[in-house]
Design an enzyme around this catalytic site. Sequence first.
Site, PDB file in Angstrom:
ATOM      1  N   CYS A  54      28.016  28.402  41.028  1.00 28.77           N
ATOM      2  CA  CYS A  54      27.827  29.828  41.341  1.00 28.77           C
ATOM      3  C   CYS A  54      26.436  30.111  41.900  1.00 28.77           C
ATOM      4  O   CYS A  54      26.216  31.147  42.506  1.00 28.77           O
ATOM      5  CB  CYS A  54      28.100  30.683  40.118  1.00 28.77           C
ATOM      6  SG  CYS A  54      27.111  30.213  38.707  1.00 28.77           S
ATOM      7  N   GLU A  62      32.017  33.101  50.509  1.00 28.78           N
ATOM      8  CA  GLU A  62      31.593  31.973  49.684  1.00 28.78           C
ATOM      9  C   GLU A  62      32.676  30.892  49.743  1.00 28.78           C
ATOM     10  O   GLU A  62      33.865  31.201  49.665  1.00 28.78           O
ATOM     11  CB  GLU A  62      31.463  32.489  48.247  1.00 28.78           C
ATOM     12  CG  GLU A  62      31.009  31.472  47.252  1.00 28.78           C
ATOM     13  CD  GLU A  62      31.039  32.015  45.819  1.00 28.78           C
ATOM     14  OE1 GLU A  62      31.782  32.979  45.545  1.00 28.78           O
ATOM     15  OE2 GLU A  62      30.326  31.457  44.988  1.00 28.78           O
TER      16      GLU A  62
HETATM   17  P1  TAP Z   1      39.196  33.678  39.298  1.00 29.80           P
HETATM   18  O1  TAP Z   1      40.440  33.449  40.047  1.00 29.80           O
HETATM   19  O2  TAP Z   1      38.610  35.030  39.264  1.00 29.80           O
HETATM   20  O3  TAP Z   1      39.480  33.135  37.813  1.00 29.80           O
HETATM   21  C1  TAP Z   1      38.546  33.224  36.766  1.00 29.80           C
HETATM   22  C2  TAP Z   1      39.304  33.422  35.469  1.00 29.80           C
HETATM   23  O4  TAP Z   1      39.984  34.672  35.493  1.00 29.80           O
HETATM   24  C3  TAP Z   1      40.380  32.363  35.207  1.00 29.80           C
HETATM   25  O5  TAP Z   1      40.423  32.070  33.837  1.00 29.80           O
HETATM   26  C4  TAP Z   1      41.631  33.081  35.668  1.00 29.80           C
HETATM   27  O6  TAP Z   1      42.831  32.575  35.125  1.00 29.80           O
HETATM   28  C5  TAP Z   1      41.348  34.481  35.162  1.00 29.80           C
HETATM   29  N1  TAP Z   1      42.177  35.538  35.766  1.00 29.80           N
HETATM   30  C6  TAP Z   1      42.896  35.485  36.918  1.00 29.80           C
HETATM   31  N2  TAP Z   1      43.557  36.667  37.083  1.00 29.80           N
HETATM   32  C7  TAP Z   1      43.243  37.444  36.039  1.00 29.80           C
HETATM   33  C8  TAP Z   1      43.600  38.769  35.641  1.00 29.80           C
HETATM   34  N3  TAP Z   1      44.421  39.539  36.358  1.00 29.80           N
HETATM   35  N4  TAP Z   1      43.086  39.260  34.499  1.00 29.80           N
HETATM   36  C9  TAP Z   1      42.244  38.537  33.743  1.00 29.80           C
HETATM   37  N5  TAP Z   1      41.887  37.272  34.055  1.00 29.80           N
HETATM   38  C10 TAP Z   1      42.360  36.738  35.189  1.00 29.80           C
HETATM   39  O7  TAP Z   1      38.038  32.758  39.802  1.00 29.80           O
HETATM   40  P2  TAP Z   1      38.127  31.226  40.160  1.00 29.80           P
HETATM   41  O8  TAP Z   1      38.715  31.084  41.494  1.00 29.80           O
HETATM   42  O9  TAP Z   1      38.746  30.480  39.032  1.00 29.80           O
HETATM   43  O10 TAP Z   1      36.574  30.846  40.147  1.00 29.80           O
HETATM   44  C11 TAP Z   1      35.821  30.823  41.301  1.00 29.80           C
HETATM   45  C12 TAP Z   1      35.052  32.107  41.465  1.00 29.80           C
HETATM   46  O11 TAP Z   1      34.263  32.374  40.320  1.00 29.80           O
HETATM   47  C13 TAP Z   1      34.083  32.020  42.621  1.00 29.80           C
HETATM   48  O12 TAP Z   1      34.260  33.125  43.464  1.00 29.80           O
HETATM   49  C14 TAP Z   1      32.708  32.066  41.997  1.00 29.80           C
HETATM   50  O13 TAP Z   1      31.783  32.769  42.733  1.00 29.80           O
HETATM   51  C15 TAP Z   1      32.938  32.714  40.694  1.00 29.80           C
HETATM   52  N6  TAP Z   1      32.023  32.153  39.684  1.00 29.80           N
HETATM   53  C16 TAP Z   1      30.937  32.877  39.395  1.00 29.80           C
HETATM   54  C17 TAP Z   1      30.046  32.391  38.465  1.00 29.80           C
HETATM   55  C18 TAP Z   1      28.859  33.225  38.105  1.00 29.80           C
HETATM   56  S1  TAP Z   1      27.882  32.711  36.920  1.00 29.80           S
HETATM   57  N7  TAP Z   1      28.599  34.346  38.701  1.00 29.80           N
HETATM   58  C19 TAP Z   1      30.279  31.173  37.835  1.00 29.80           C
HETATM   59  C20 TAP Z   1      31.400  30.472  38.180  1.00 29.80           C
HETATM   60  C21 TAP Z   1      32.280  30.998  39.098  1.00 29.80           C
HETATM   61  P3  TAP Z   1      43.598  31.347  35.836  1.00 29.80           P
HETATM   62  O14 TAP Z   1      43.022  30.159  35.205  1.00 29.80           O
HETATM   63  O15 TAP Z   1      45.034  31.499  35.515  1.00 29.80           O
HETATM   64  O16 TAP Z   1      43.336  31.431  37.300  1.00 29.80           O
END
Ligand code: TAP
Length: 473
Positions: A347, A444
């Site tokens: 991130c 991103e």
């Molecule tokens: P998301 O798709 O947002 O998933 C993150 C979490 O949210 C997962 O556990 C996901 O479950 C869950 N989720 C999905 N839909 C949801 C809903 N409707 N209600 C509640 N929870 C829900 O993100 P990702 O693709 O896994 O991660 C990548 C993104 O995270 C990137 O854009 C990155 O920038 C961001 N990120 C930010 C940081 C910081 S510190 N700012 C750190 C890491 C990542 P599932 O497992 O079922 O998908």
Amino acid sequence: MVEEIKQKCNGLELQNEDVYMATTFGDFIQMVVKKSRGEDEEELVIDYATLHVNNMTVKMPYQCFINGQFVDADNGKTYNTINPTDGSVISKVSYCSVADVDKAVAAAKDAFENGEWGKMNARDRGRILYRLADLMEEHQEELATIESLDSGAVYTLALKTHIGMSVQTFRYFAGWCDKIQGSTIPINQARPNRNLTFTKKEPLGVCAIVIPWNYPLMMLAWKSAACLAAGNTLVLKPAQVTPLSALKFAELAVKAGLPKGVINILPGSGGLVGQRLSEHPDIRKLGFTGSTPIGKQIMKSCAVSNLKKVSLELGGKSPLIIFNDCDLDKAVRMGMGAVYFNKGENCIAAGRLFVEESIHDEFLKRVVDEIKKMKIGDPLDRSTDHGPQNHKAHLDKLLEYCEIGVKEGATLVYGAKQVPRPGYFMEPTVFTDVEDHMYLAKEESFGPIMVISKFKDGEIDGVLQRANSTNMD
Ligand code: TAP
């Protein structure tokens, strides 16, 4: 009297918390009798998935963890968690339903309102969290191996960063438990000022935590450690594709002495489990790390349900600006670290590099030379620099991101291809001549893709404006 009982009962082990938790003489005697019979601890039954890998035996719980027990999902459903290094199944994992969320929230609520956690002296709570950090450290090789298998993290990095920083986070917050204080505030400006008010900080209650897949245990640690130190109880949903280190953590939490119901871990889908958590009326706060679109949806559900507090850590597009008076070797090293660390699934990655025109070509040449030296391969191999992307859907998204870059006219310098071997490996990639209006400049990637834009020598104000003009909506 405690010392006398210890002596008379043949060295029976009694802790301070045993005495404090037994608030009447009757409770104390019962506790002593149970301890002397060896009945004080409920046995934890775990059906492990076991693997012999990385010169060790790795034992991984795979069921949901609710109210201090590993149990199947309410509807008995499971799914497979996949090793991105070769696409093989590591283990089946319970696929939680909305009914499991309701059970876990009820357990966390009961643990908060009626359990030991709420009544415990803050210093004793700290001691349990220190013990948890110690246990995580004792199991660091096993945890790092699980993280490598489930998320593709290079083992040496997983050991130091993913697990090492998680241990440190718990240790740090363990020290906070007995230092959470309010303020004494003068409320009258007149002299002599003898009127004061004070604030006392109280835990909120049941908190929900929803985390992504890039640093599975570290994301858990960052969100959970502070939450527990403050005296809350929690229900956590790991990312569906990386549930295993969170479940191992639950096992260690029991060993550390966290009372039942304080931590609950629900593997499953965001749309079901995560959504129910954000809507649940008994949850007082939700902490989320993940993408911006899901963050928006969660904030809305939290508001509409019961106006629960919410904290969001979302996407980003951080710029890195390289000027022509830099130490070029260092700039190349730092630029590459900022993009390719943890295969770009980071991130705080540099989403975009601005390089001053007069050093651009040399910078590019050196980056490509260094990429060619990177060893791509099995993350458990100690000489590997670059492991597989976390899961297949993410690799596909990254390849599509590169296709869009090429179509829009950015110059592809290196990579943008899947590595021809089993698993979800992507070549470290470099694009240059990326213009501000392009998709690559705005979005991103969350992968190993260096996005370079040139700027004219000396145009400092211009480049600062360009670097700041991202809008993550
Ligand atoms: P998301 O798709 O947002 O998933 C993150 C979490 O949210 C997962 O556990 C996901 O479950 C869950 N989720 C999905 N839909 C949801 C809903 N409707 N209600 C509640 N929870 C829900 O993100 P990702 O693709 O896994 O991660 C990548 C993104 O995270 C990137 O854009 C990155 O920038 C961001 N990120 C930010 C940081 C910081 S510190 N700012 C750190 C890491 C990542 P599932 O497992 O079922 O998908």
